[in-house]
Design an enzyme around this catalytic site. Sequence first.
Site, mmCIF file in Angstrom:
data_model
loop_
_atom_site.group_PDB
_atom_site.id
_atom_site.type_symbol
_atom_site.label_atom_id
_atom_site.label_comp_id
_atom_site.label_asym_id
_atom_site.label_seq_id
_atom_site.Cartn_x
_atom_site.Cartn_y
_atom_site.Cartn_z
ATOM 1 N N ASP A 44 2.113 11.346 1.913
ATOM 2 C CA ASP A 44 0.893 11.569 2.732
ATOM 3 C C ASP A 44 0.699 12.889 3.214
ATOM 4 O O ASP A 44 0.591 13.309 4.649
ATOM 5 C CB ASP A 44 0.793 10.632 4.173
ATOM 6 C CG ASP A 44 0.987 9.156 3.880
ATOM 7 O OD1 ASP A 44 0.606 8.793 2.814
ATOM 8 O OD2 ASP A 44 1.711 8.461 4.551
ATOM 9 N N GLU A 218 -10.437 2.635 -0.364
ATOM 10 C CA GLU A 218 -9.090 1.808 0.161
ATOM 11 C C GLU A 218 -8.641 2.290 1.329
ATOM 12 O O GLU A 218 -8.522 1.595 2.459
ATOM 13 C CB GLU A 218 -8.138 1.889 -1.140
ATOM 14 C CG GLU A 218 -6.772 1.155 -0.706
ATOM 15 C CD GLU A 218 -6.961 -0.272 -0.617
ATOM 16 O OE1 GLU A 218 -7.965 -0.925 -1.440
ATOM 17 O OE2 GLU A 218 -6.210 -1.096 -0.151
#
Length: 458
Positions: A44, A218
């Site tokens: 991330d 998403e």
Amino acid sequence: MKLRFRVLPGRAALVIMALLCVVVTIPGTARADNPIVQTIYTADPAPLVHNGRVYLYTGHDEDGSTYFTMKEWRVWSSADLVNWTDHGSPMSVATFSWASADAWAGQAVERNGKFYWYVPVKDRASGQMAIGVGVSDSPTGPFRDAIGRPLVRNGEIDPTVFIDDNGQAYLYWGNPNLWYVRLNADMISYSGSPTQIPLTTAGFGTRTGNASRPTLYEEGPWVYKRNGLYYNVFAAKCCSEFIGYSTAPGPTGPWTYRGTVMPTQGSSFTNHPGVIDFNGGSYFFYHNGALPGGGGYTRSVAVEKFAYNADGTIPTINMTTTGAPQVGTLNPFVRQEAETIAWESGVETEPAGEGGMNIGWIENGDYVKVKGVAFGSGARSFSARVASASSGGRIELRLDGANGTLVGTCTVPGTGGWQTWTTVTCPVNGATGTHDLYFRYAGGSGYLFNVNWWQFTS
Ligand SMILES: [Ca+2]
Ligand SMILES: [Ca+2]
């Protein structure tokens, strides 16, 4: 990715090492530079440009993880996008007294000399995912909980933060929906209510075969503005995800889907975008499962350089093991941290008693590569800050490969402790021009020594 044995008694350590130790063999020459970090699994990515450096905020997948088992965030920085300095973990789940788990995908931003780091984390009381905000006076922390409670909580995740040219800041987040709220100038409160961005197929593309998620959106939005155009780059479809993007004439839309940034690649079923301009180039950060033992829950952050098309659209970017080219060179004649690494084999990092981080768990044959080191007309000597609770070993200085030309060897003595530091110095011959510098560590069995920093003299 490597396990810590040093605290264990000798025989137990040997048994566990025999059972668990993963031997990673990597060629010493022409080594790739992606993924960015080899000492641990990272995920991330959230890059931030500040004062001529790129600060990279990441999560940390635990070794051997079989879920998104994430306890802390990590910070790295680089001036050249190939040599990355490990700043350790300046924020964790424990930073937020109200949180119980899940140090997931966040983003940091600077405003008025303070750094605000927005992160999703599980709220203990409700069991819901919430967005917390950490604050620090430094991009490398330490960060403290800015408000002592969730900034916003609706069970959704993945905050991205953006400050428009007029000073209005926005926080966007969401999975399965997409939300935004207008942050106040203090960056730790907001005006109005969280508002949903309509997930239309015109705005976010068409997904087939999933009635509850009709668009490609998403999770993991990354919102920014460039040349007057607003971008939302996001993880699309599931699973596996690819990276898609939309653009808009304003910060709240209307959004138009623009297509694929990065196809589904790289043995992680998630991906997460981070986009910056730095030093005249554009860079796309993402994650995959490229390290040994890597996969969907043991991910690694990587970076590619790209160029926008003339109309502002983003070209399709593929994952590579080459990574971004180096911006400039590294100066060996100023103090450089031992934890500044382009690539390594066998070493790990830890907080140093003298401050910052040091490298350790060094065994015979381990190495660290530092890329593009500008020796100029030549280096005369090398110094390193070292500590050893064993009998030490040697630092071999080699050019362009772990078995490359030897230009110096420094002997490291035992110092009586892994955090008992001394400085060793040795002569250097034949280091001129610009080379990849390899520190190849040599000695007997077991852990040899730690290194905090190093510096050449000209
Ligand atoms: Ca090692
Ligand atoms: Ca250091």
